[in-house]
Scaffold this motif. Structure first.
Motif, PDB file in Angstrom:
ATOM      1  N   TYR A 184       0.835  -1.203   0.000  1.00 51.01           N
ATOM      2  CA  TYR A 184       0.000   0.000   0.000  1.00 51.01           C
ATOM      3  C   TYR A 184       0.872   1.255   0.000  1.00 51.01           C
ATOM      4  N   PHE A 185       1.900   1.234   0.832  1.00 49.57           N
ATOM      5  CA  PHE A 185       2.812   2.383   0.918  1.00 49.57           C
ATOM      6  C   PHE A 185       3.567   2.583  -0.395  1.00 49.57           C
ATOM      7  N   GLU A 186       4.071   1.493  -0.977  1.00 55.12           N
ATOM      8  CA  GLU A 186       4.813   1.588  -2.242  1.00 55.12           C
ATOM      9  C   GLU A 186       3.929   2.106  -3.367  1.00 55.12           C
ATOM     10  N   LYS A 187       2.676   1.672  -3.389  1.00 51.50           N
ATOM     11  CA  LYS A 187       1.771   2.096  -4.457  1.00 51.50           C
ATOM     12  C   LYS A 187       1.586   3.607  -4.464  1.00 51.50           C
ATOM     13  N   TYR A 188       1.333   4.177  -3.296  1.00 50.15           N
ATOM     14  CA  TYR A 188       1.087   5.615  -3.253  1.00 50.15           C
ATOM     15  C   TYR A 188       2.384   6.409  -3.375  1.00 50.15           C
ATOM     16  N   THR A 189       3.495   5.826  -2.964  1.00 43.49           N
ATOM     17  CA  THR A 189       4.782   6.497  -3.170  1.00 43.49           C
ATOM     18  C   THR A 189       5.090   6.620  -4.657  1.00 43.49           C
ATOM     19  N   GLN A 190       4.807   5.549  -5.395  1.00 45.26           N
ATOM     20  CA  GLN A 190       5.040   5.576  -6.842  1.00 45.26           C
ATOM     21  C   GLN A 190       4.116   6.574  -7.530  1.00 45.26           C
ATOM     22  N   ARG A 191       2.884   6.652  -7.076  1.00 41.05           N
ATOM     23  CA  ARG A 191       1.971   7.633  -7.664  1.00 41.05           C
ATOM     24  C   ARG A 191       2.458   9.061  -7.439  1.00 41.05           C
ATOM     25  N   LEU A 192       2.973   9.311  -6.222  1.00 39.83           N
ATOM     26  CA  LEU A 192       3.478  10.649  -5.924  1.00 39.83           C
ATOM     27  C   LEU A 192       4.701  10.973  -6.769  1.00 39.83           C
ATOM     28  N   ALA A 193       5.602   9.978  -6.919  1.00 41.08           N
ATOM     29  CA  ALA A 193       6.811  10.206  -7.708  1.00 41.08           C
ATOM     30  C   ALA A 193       6.493  10.418  -9.185  1.00 41.08           C
ATOM     31  N   SER A 194       5.423   9.780  -9.681  1.00 44.95           N
ATOM     32  CA  SER A 194       5.097   9.901 -11.101  1.00 44.95           C
ATOM     33  C   SER A 194       4.664  11.305 -11.486  1.00 44.95           C
ATOM     34  N   LEU A 195       4.235  12.087 -10.514  1.00 43.79           N
ATOM     35  CA  LEU A 195       3.847  13.464 -10.813  1.00 43.79           C
ATOM     36  C   LEU A 195       5.044  14.310 -11.231  1.00 43.79           C
ATOM     37  N   PHE A 196       6.234  13.928 -10.771  1.00 40.23           N
ATOM     38  CA  PHE A 196       7.429  14.702 -11.072  1.00 40.23           C
ATOM     39  C   PHE A 196       8.391  13.970 -12.004  1.00 40.23           C
ATOM     40  N   TYR A 197       8.112  12.731 -12.296  1.00 35.63           N
ATOM     41  CA  TYR A 197       9.013  11.897 -13.114  1.00 35.63           C
ATOM     42  C   TYR A 197       8.564  11.968 -14.569  1.00 35.63           C
ATOM     43  N   PRO A 198       9.423  12.427 -15.489  1.00 38.24           N
ATOM     44  CA  PRO A 198       8.979  12.661 -16.879  1.00 38.24           C
ATOM     45  C   PRO A 198       9.048  11.437 -17.780  1.00 38.24           C
ATOM     46  N   TYR A 199       9.356  10.275 -17.228  1.00 44.10           N
ATOM     47  CA  TYR A 199       9.529   9.089 -18.061  1.00 44.10           C
ATOM     48  C   TYR A 199       8.415   8.079 -17.814  1.00 44.10           C
ATOM     49  N   ILE A 200       8.150   7.290 -18.856  1.00 37.60           N
ATOM     50  CA  ILE A 200       7.130   6.234 -18.799  1.00 37.60           C
ATOM     51  C   ILE A 200       7.833   4.892 -18.892  1.00 37.60           C
ATOM     52  N   LYS A 230      11.929  -4.244 -19.066  1.00 39.37           N
ATOM     53  CA  LYS A 230      11.338  -2.945 -18.759  1.00 39.37           C
ATOM     54  C   LYS A 230      11.832  -1.916 -19.780  1.00 39.37           C
ATOM     55  N   LEU A 231      10.888  -1.286 -20.450  1.00 37.73           N
ATOM     56  CA  LEU A 231      11.174  -0.246 -21.445  1.00 37.73           C
ATOM     57  C   LEU A 231      10.891   1.122 -20.834  1.00 37.73           C
ATOM     58  N   THR A 232      11.851   2.045 -20.956  1.00 39.65           N
ATOM     59  CA  THR A 232      11.697   3.399 -20.411  1.00 39.65           C
ATOM     60  C   THR A 232      11.883   4.418 -21.534  1.00 39.65           C
ATOM     61  N   PHE A 233      10.986   5.410 -21.587  1.00 42.19           N
ATOM     62  CA  PHE A 233      11.076   6.462 -22.611  1.00 42.19           C
ATOM     63  C   PHE A 233      10.413   7.727 -22.079  1.00 42.19           C
ATOM     64  N   HIS A 234      10.729   8.866 -22.721  1.00 42.45           N
ATOM     65  CA  HIS A 234      10.171  10.153 -22.285  1.00 42.45           C
ATOM     66  C   HIS A 234       8.698  10.228 -22.677  1.00 42.45           C
ATOM     67  N   LYS A 235       7.916  10.837 -21.810  1.00 43.74           N
ATOM     68  CA  LYS A 235       6.466  10.850 -22.015  1.00 43.74           C
ATOM     69  C   LYS A 235       6.029  11.644 -23.245  1.00 43.74           C
ATOM     70  N   GLN A 236       6.889  12.535 -23.750  1.00 44.18           N
ATOM     71  CA  GLN A 236       6.491  13.297 -24.937  1.00 44.18           C
ATOM     72  C   GLN A 236       6.477  12.419 -26.193  1.00 44.18           C
ATOM     73  N   TYR A 237       7.107  11.240 -26.144  1.00 44.74           N
ATOM     74  CA  TYR A 237       7.117  10.339 -27.300  1.00 44.74           C
ATOM     75  C   TYR A 237       6.180   9.154 -27.103  1.00 44.74           C
ATOM     76  N   ARG A 238       5.232   9.306 -26.213  1.00 46.82           N
ATOM     77  CA  ARG A 238       4.357   8.191 -25.855  1.00 46.82           C
ATOM     78  C   ARG A 238       3.631   7.606 -27.073  1.00 46.82           C
ATOM     79  N   GLU A 239       3.044   8.424 -27.884  1.00 48.85           N
ATOM     80  CA  GLU A 239       2.258   7.933 -29.024  1.00 48.85           C
ATOM     81  C   GLU A 239       3.140   7.180 -30.016  1.00 48.85           C
ATOM     82  N   MET A 240       4.309   7.726 -30.317  1.00 49.88           N
ATOM     83  CA  MET A 240       5.187   7.072 -31.289  1.00 49.88           C
ATOM     84  C   MET A 240       5.699   5.731 -30.764  1.00 49.88           C
ATOM     85  N   ILE A 241       6.049   5.677 -29.486  1.00 55.94           N
ATOM     86  CA  ILE A 241       6.595   4.442 -28.921  1.00 55.94           C
ATOM     87  C   ILE A 241       5.523   3.357 -28.857  1.00 55.94           C
ATOM     88  N   THR A 242       4.354   3.698 -28.350  1.00 57.22           N
ATOM     89  CA  THR A 242       3.318   2.685 -28.153  1.00 57.22           C
ATOM     90  C   THR A 242       2.687   2.219 -29.458  1.00 57.22           C
TER      91      THR A 242
END
Length: 493
Positions: free
Chosen positions: A41-57, A149-161
């Motif tokens: 439970y703690f890890e889930k909400y920690t990851q959600r909080l970090a995703s607000l500032f993390y620019p990668y998918i 695990k594949l990591t990429f910048h969120k601005q290229y989301r459409e092209m990558i997916t």
């Protein structure tokens, strides 16, 4: 005024070490005593909080997804794609033997990270492995989980997916086709450590058998080849008629007539893998079903000597009647006990019903493009439910060596197509029975000094001995028949 000196380097490292040690101690205590559900439970909400500032998918591609029993095709395609693209940039690699054992292929090692570029965009791949947490009161350890695990910048989301991932899967499948090696699988007992562990072990299949070299009549070989090739190209036909894309072959005949060689020739003709299923090593019908699920497309599932594998040969009724008869007579410690011990000694609880479902039940439609082959030396012993059309679609009898088959073997072993001794061989083959295996053994040169004449002489001698042996067996039988006829004649007088 008192001067405050800055801490020395040694003091700084001491402070850092003490802080890290305290943090590790606290983390160990939390991991040990904090409930697993609370930590998740703690890890889930920690990851959600970090995703607000993390620019990668991040995208994870697991080897097994959900409750699936089959290995993910997407994972296999990514693995093949990275095996080509990671060898130039990865620092830690695993070497595996390549196709035809000619060179080593390099693939990513576990926890290695590589960079890939697509249309000017950089992405990162990581090979990951994780062990699931041990649950209390669990008597079975869960297997490790592997994923990419594949990591990429969120601005290229459409092209990558939409484009890049499709490109990876397409290229990965091309690499798999190009590097494919035929494999010979066998089911291994005691390898089932969880529902996501393989139940098959394999070696590279290198059998050189070909239909052109088999000791059979040419028209019969052509018929079998045409049947196999037609099946391999009939995906749309099977879909149109509403049947699973599979076909059953029953190979029967005396020992040494080439049943195993036929299977190898079928695999080489179609470029299929072979799954050699040992029924006595299968615990029950559920395990048999799991074995079927783990087989792949373009494969031949083989059960050799099925009349000897388990009690599936139509003799079950006789044994039940015998047990009932013994009960009526009160022979509790006699043959009934022996029969029970015999039936339980194999350790396998596979039933005829389970095997029939394996052949043409609902689960048999998984994957498609599969051939099921049974071999037997005594076809009359098999239960009719096993051999009926629709399960064993094509029955192929492999019998004793004919003169046409002998000529194929003579060309294979002696590289001759005509010889003065052929006429004598032909005459003897018409008068006696000998298997292709025995013919081949006599035609094989045993030393560098043996030529075609010597090998053919050995074969003729073997044929004459076989003929004499048959004659000697017939003579006592004829004498017994004559004596019985005389006794009956005397009784009639």
């Amino acid at each position: 005024m008192r001067m405050v000196h800055p801490p020395s380097m040694m003091e700084m490292w001491t402070t850092v070490g003490s802080t890290i040690a305290s943090f590790m101690f606290m983390w160990a205590m939390i991991s040990r005593y904090c409930p697993y559900e609370l930590r998740r439970y703690f890890e889930k909400y920690t990851q959600r909080l970090a995703s607000l500032f993390y620019p990668y998918i991040q995208v994870s591609i697991h080897e097994y997804t959900g409750t699936s029993l089959k290995r993910s095709e997407a994972y296999a395609a990514v693995e093949a794609y990275l095996s080509v693209n990671s060898s130039k940039s990865a620092k830690r690699l695993r070497a595996v033997m390549g196709k035809d054992n000619k060179k080593l292929d390099l693939v990513m090692d576990e926890h290695e990270r590589v960079t890939d570029e697509f249309n000017g965009v950089k992405v990162w791949w990581v090979s990951c492995k994780s062990m699931p947490p041990q649950r209390p009161m669990s008597y079975q350890s869960e297997p490790e989980r592997r994923y990419y695990k594949l990591t990429f910048h969120k601005q290229y989301r459409e092209m990558i997916t939409e484009t890049y991932l499709e490109h990876v899967v397409k290229k990965g499948k091309e690499v798999r086709r190009r590097n494919k090696q035929r494999k010979l699988y066998t089911n291994s007992p005691n390898r089932w450590l969880g529902h996501k562990q393989t139940m098959w072990s394999h070696v590279v299949f290198e059998h050189p058998a070909m239909f052109e070299r088999m000791a059979m009549e040419a028209d019969k070989k052509e018929e079998i080849i045409e049947d196999l090739l037609t099946f391999s190209k009939s995906k749309d036909f099977y879909a149109r008629i509403g049947k699973a894309w599979k076909r059953g072959y029953l190979l029967y005949g005396p020992p040494g007539t080439g049943k195993s060689t036929m299977i190898a020739a079928m695999a080489n003709l179609l470029n299929y893998d072979i799954y050699d299923l040992e029924l006595t090593a299968v615990k029950d019908n559920t395990e048999l079903r799991r074995l079927l699920i783990e087989t792949t497309r373009k494969s031949i599932i083989v059960i050799e000597d099925i009349d000897c594998s388990l009690d599936l040969t139509g003799q079950r009724k006789k044994k039940e009647d015998k047990i009932q008869e013994d009960d009526e007579k009160g022979k509790k410690d006699g043959s009934r006990k022996d029969l029970k011990e015999e039936s339980s000694s194999s350790g396998s609880k596979v039933t005829l019903s389970g095997l029939l479902n394996f052949i043409d039940g609902l689960w048999s439609a998984c994957s498609g493009e599969r051939i099921i082959v049974f071999t037997t030396n005594y076809v009359e012993k098999l239960d009719p439910a096993l051999t009926r059309r629709g399960r064993m679609d094509k029955h192929i009898e492999l019998s004793y060596c004919s003169f046409e088959g002998f000529k194929v073997l003579a060309k294979n072993y002696l590289e001759i197509e005509e010889h003065p001794m052929f006429e004598k061989v032909q005459q003897l083959l018409m008068e006696t029975k000998i298997t292709p295996a025995d013919v081949a053994e006599n035609l094989m040169p045993k030393s560098a000094t043996e030529d075609a004449d010597k090998c053919l002489s050995n074969l003729i001698q073997a044929l004459e001995e076989a003929k004499d042996e048959v004659r000697e067996k017939k003579e006592p039988a004829n004498e017994n028949t004559q004596q019985q006829d005389k006794q009956e004649a005397l009784k009639s007088l």
